[in-house]
Design a protein around this motif. Structure first.
Motif, mmCIF file in Angstrom:
data_model
loop_
_atom_site.group_PDB
_atom_site.id
_atom_site.type_symbol
_atom_site.label_atom_id
_atom_site.label_comp_id
_atom_site.label_asym_id
_atom_site.label_seq_id
_atom_site.Cartn_x
_atom_site.Cartn_y
_atom_site.Cartn_z
ATOM 1 N N LYS A 119 -7.429 -1.168 -3.451
ATOM 2 C CA LYS A 119 -6.791 -0.352 -2.408
ATOM 3 C C LYS A 119 -5.264 -0.404 -2.576
ATOM 4 O O LYS A 119 -4.585 0.619 -2.484
ATOM 5 C CB LYS A 119 -7.184 -0.880 -1.024
ATOM 6 C CG LYS A 119 -6.542 -0.154 0.150
ATOM 7 C CD LYS A 119 -7.128 -0.683 1.453
ATOM 8 C CE LYS A 119 -6.218 -0.455 2.650
ATOM 9 N NZ LYS A 119 -5.883 0.938 2.900
ATOM 10 N N GLU B 202 -2.892 2.670 -3.224
ATOM 11 C CA GLU B 202 -1.768 2.989 -2.329
ATOM 12 C C GLU B 202 -0.452 3.028 -3.099
ATOM 13 O O GLU B 202 0.411 3.852 -2.819
ATOM 14 C CB GLU B 202 -1.704 1.979 -1.185
ATOM 15 C CG GLU B 202 -2.818 2.185 -0.176
ATOM 16 C CD GLU B 202 -2.650 1.326 1.058
ATOM 17 O OE1 GLU B 202 -1.725 0.509 1.086
ATOM 18 O OE2 GLU B 202 -3.469 1.492 1.979
ATOM 19 N N SER C 57 -2.516 5.407 3.271
ATOM 20 C CA SER C 57 -3.848 4.834 3.468
ATOM 21 C C SER C 57 -4.765 5.938 3.952
ATOM 22 O O SER C 57 -4.353 6.806 4.713
ATOM 23 C CB SER C 57 -3.799 3.748 4.536
ATOM 24 O OG SER C 57 -3.054 2.670 4.066
ATOM 25 N N SER D 145 -12.350 1.807 -2.449
ATOM 26 C CA SER D 145 -11.970 0.430 -2.771
ATOM 27 C C SER D 145 -13.085 -0.532 -2.387
ATOM 28 O O SER D 145 -13.398 -1.469 -3.135
ATOM 29 C CB SER D 145 -10.688 0.042 -2.026
ATOM 30 O OG SER D 145 -9.676 0.966 -2.309
ATOM 31 N N THR E 202 1.954 -2.394 -0.610
ATOM 32 C CA THR E 202 1.944 -1.499 0.558
ATOM 33 C C THR E 202 3.290 -1.499 1.259
ATOM 34 O O THR E 202 3.605 -0.572 1.982
ATOM 35 C CB THR E 202 0.841 -1.882 1.554
ATOM 36 O OG1 THR E 202 0.960 -3.271 1.839
ATOM 37 C CG2 THR E 202 -0.531 -1.559 1.016
ATOM 38 N N THR F 249 -7.695 8.699 -5.646
ATOM 39 C CA THR F 249 -8.850 8.156 -4.916
ATOM 40 C C THR F 249 -10.126 8.374 -5.726
ATOM 41 O O THR F 249 -10.989 7.510 -5.789
ATOM 42 C CB THR F 249 -8.967 8.848 -3.542
ATOM 43 O OG1 THR F 249 -7.712 8.724 -2.878
ATOM 44 C CG2 THR F 249 -10.044 8.203 -2.688
ATOM 45 N N SER G 61 -11.607 -5.498 -3.796
ATOM 46 C CA SER G 61 -11.467 -4.238 -3.031
ATOM 47 C C SER G 61 -10.029 -4.061 -2.551
ATOM 48 O O SER G 61 -9.456 -2.969 -2.634
ATOM 49 C CB SER G 61 -12.395 -4.238 -1.810
ATOM 50 O OG SER G 61 -13.724 -4.202 -2.233
ATOM 51 N N THR G 62 -9.472 -5.152 -2.044
ATOM 52 C CA THR G 62 -8.108 -5.089 -1.514
ATOM 53 C C THR G 62 -7.116 -4.767 -2.639
ATOM 54 O O THR G 62 -6.197 -3.968 -2.459
ATOM 55 C CB THR G 62 -7.724 -6.423 -0.842
ATOM 56 O OG1 THR G 62 -8.753 -6.752 0.077
ATOM 57 C CG2 THR G 62 -6.397 -6.336 -0.133
ATOM 58 N N LEU H 118 -9.840 6.381 0.500
ATOM 59 C CA LEU H 118 -9.368 5.319 -0.392
ATOM 60 C C LEU H 118 -10.012 3.992 0.002
ATOM 61 O O LEU H 118 -10.432 3.210 -0.863
ATOM 62 C CB LEU H 118 -7.835 5.221 -0.306
ATOM 63 C CG LEU H 118 -7.176 4.145 -1.170
ATOM 64 C CD1 LEU H 118 -7.467 4.390 -2.653
ATOM 65 C CD2 LEU H 118 -5.675 4.117 -0.941
ATOM 66 N N ASP H 119 -10.107 3.736 1.300
ATOM 67 C CA ASP H 119 -10.733 2.494 1.783
ATOM 68 C C ASP H 119 -12.179 2.416 1.304
ATOM 69 O O ASP H 119 -12.632 1.369 0.834
ATOM 70 C CB ASP H 119 -10.699 2.451 3.320
ATOM 71 C CG ASP H 119 -9.284 2.242 3.845
ATOM 72 O OD1 ASP H 119 -8.375 1.993 3.012
ATOM 73 O OD2 ASP H 119 -9.088 2.344 5.062
#
Lengths: 302, 162
Positions: free
Chosen positions: A155, A159, A110, A118, A18, B139, A151-152, A114-115
């Protein structure tokens, strides 16, 4: 099968990845978009005000000539016709949309989508672990921390891919758009020069018609009415000055917009970001001043 | 407002013809009254220019008429008697109408130039939309990964019952 995840690794990867997204471009495009919006709003207001003011002068001439040279009210012609106004609005709104999308893209690595996607990967991994444990002799226990790690990581990967896409494509689009923004700004400046001259002439004629009205009305006006009509003379002059100041500010603002986009294109190519910051600050300040002016003005020229 | 006589310069008709290409408007008024003599030389000079058709020539015409308009303005406020003021007012109104016609012509010409810019702006916005779409795809791919994991879990859950 060993599916144990090292929960710290994805977090480190996330931080590394990121970090790529915090470019000068991302930091400045939101401010550029907001400043562009000011220019667009103020230009559209300037066109509308100019048309209303010119209509007002034509009405004044209609009144002045009514007894000697009757004029068909239908002959009143707008300074800019509906088609001309529509064309300008379409082009300016296109510019606003461009600036807004550039800002969204540069600043929107972000996103909630997407969150969510993820997060779904992590929670579904937990379910998968349970399902595998229930159906096979392989014991897989995915803890919530590990799921969060997954998940992170997902993400961060998303990103990274988005950032790569933006950094690869956006600068090219901005640089390609630079000559068009320049041409648009030149057109706006030409329009503003016409509006400034026309505005000055409009007020001069209004002033002259008002003076003629007072002269010809003579004693037909009551003293208080006469005083009020005479007081209109300096008021018209003050309006003239205010309108000219506003258009001069708008002119400066449009010049700034062109320079700011040049700087943005340079920043997109990572050449001259500091000058972009300065340009945006100046542009925003001028735009804000204009917006305040217009908010205080509309009834004065209607 | 006043009931003064309107003095309309012949220059208006002439100017109308000279900028006809750009303006396509501004008919010459029927009434023609002799204006104040002091104003005639300036008006004649402005009107005596060769017919103008180019953008720059419109600019030159604007400058000439603007000078005349400003000069008439000073003369109006300097004049002390009603008759002179009325005469100057009529003349100045005519010049104002010429200038307004020229402004309209320039703004109309600019509108055409704006139209020419529109496809370029639309093209840039389309390119940006494509970038957005690519981002949506990234996504979506992550969503697909989540869906695949979910689907495998469901299959395994069903298999456990067999």
């Amino acid at each position: 099968m060993n599916m144990r995840l090292v929960s710290g690794a994805p977090l480190i990867a996330a931080l590394l990845l990121t970090g790529c997204t915090l470019s000068p471009l991302a930091r400045q495009t939101a401010a550029f978009s907001s400043a562009t919006s000011f220019v667009v709003d103020n230009s559209e207001d300037a066109f509308r005000s100019a048309v209303r003011r010119n209509d007002r002068v034509q009405s004044a001439l209609l009144v002045a000539r009514y007894d000697t040279q009757p004029m068909d009210p239908h002959a009143i012609k707008h300074l800019i016709d509906a088609e001309g106004l529509r064309t300008r609005r379409t082009v300016l709104d296109g510019l606003r949309s461009y600036a807004q999308t550039v800002a969204d893209l540069a600043g929107g690595v972000s996103s909630k989508q997407l969150d969510d996607a993820s997060a779904a990967v992590g929670s579904n991994l937990v379910s998968l672990g349970s399902a595998v444990s229930a159906t096979t002799p392989v014991g897989i226990a995915i803890t919530p921390e590990q799921a969060n790690g997954a998940s992170t990581a997902m993400k961060a990967l998303g990103e990274f891919l988005i950032s790569r896409k933006i950094n690869g494509s956006l600068p090219k689009t901005i640089e390609a758009m630079d000559p068009s923004v320049d041409a648009l700004c030149k057109l706006l400046l030409d329009d503003i020069a016409v509006l400034r001259r026309q505005s000055g002439n409009d007020y001069e004629v209004l002033l002259m018609e008002q003076d003629a009205f007072i002269r010809h009305a003579g004693k037909d006006l009551q003293p208080i009415e006469r005083r009020a009509e005479i007081e209109r003379l300096p008021q018209i002059l003050a309006e003239k000055q205010a309108a000219d100041d506003m258009l001069a500010d708008l002119e400066r603002c449009v010049r700034q917009l062109a320079l700011t986009h040049h700087a943005l294109a340079a920043a997109a190519g990572k050449k001259d970001a500091p000058s972009l910051t300065a340009r945006i600050a100046e542009l925003s300040a001028t735009g804000q001043r204009l917006a305040s002016y217009y908010q205080s003005l509309p009834t004065a020229t209607s | 407002m006043s009931n003064k006589k309107i003095a309309t310069l012949p220059t208006k008709a002439h100017a109308t013809m000279t900028i006809a290409t750009a303006m396509k408007t501004e008919k010459a008024p029927a009434t023609t009254t002799t204006p104040a003599t002091t104003m005639m030389p300036v008006a004649t000079t402005a009107a005596a220019q060769a017919p103008v058709t180019s953008y720059d020539a419109i600019g030159d015409a604007i400058n000439s008429y603007q000078q005349l308009f400003d000069t008439l303005g000073r003369a109006y406020w300097d004049a002390t008697d009603m008759h002179s003021k009325d005469t100057i007012q009529g003349t100045r109104e005519a010049v104002y109408e010429i200038l307004t016609g020229l402004s309209r012509a320039k703004l109309e010409a600019n509108a055409t130039a704006y139209k020419a810019l529109l496809p370029k702006i639309e093209h840039a916005n389309k390119a940006l939309e494509e970038i957005k779409e690519d981002i949506r795809t990234i996504t979506k791919n992550i969503n697909t990964a989540a869906s695949v994991i979910e689907a495998i879990s469901k299959v395994l859950a069903v298999a456990a019952k067999l």
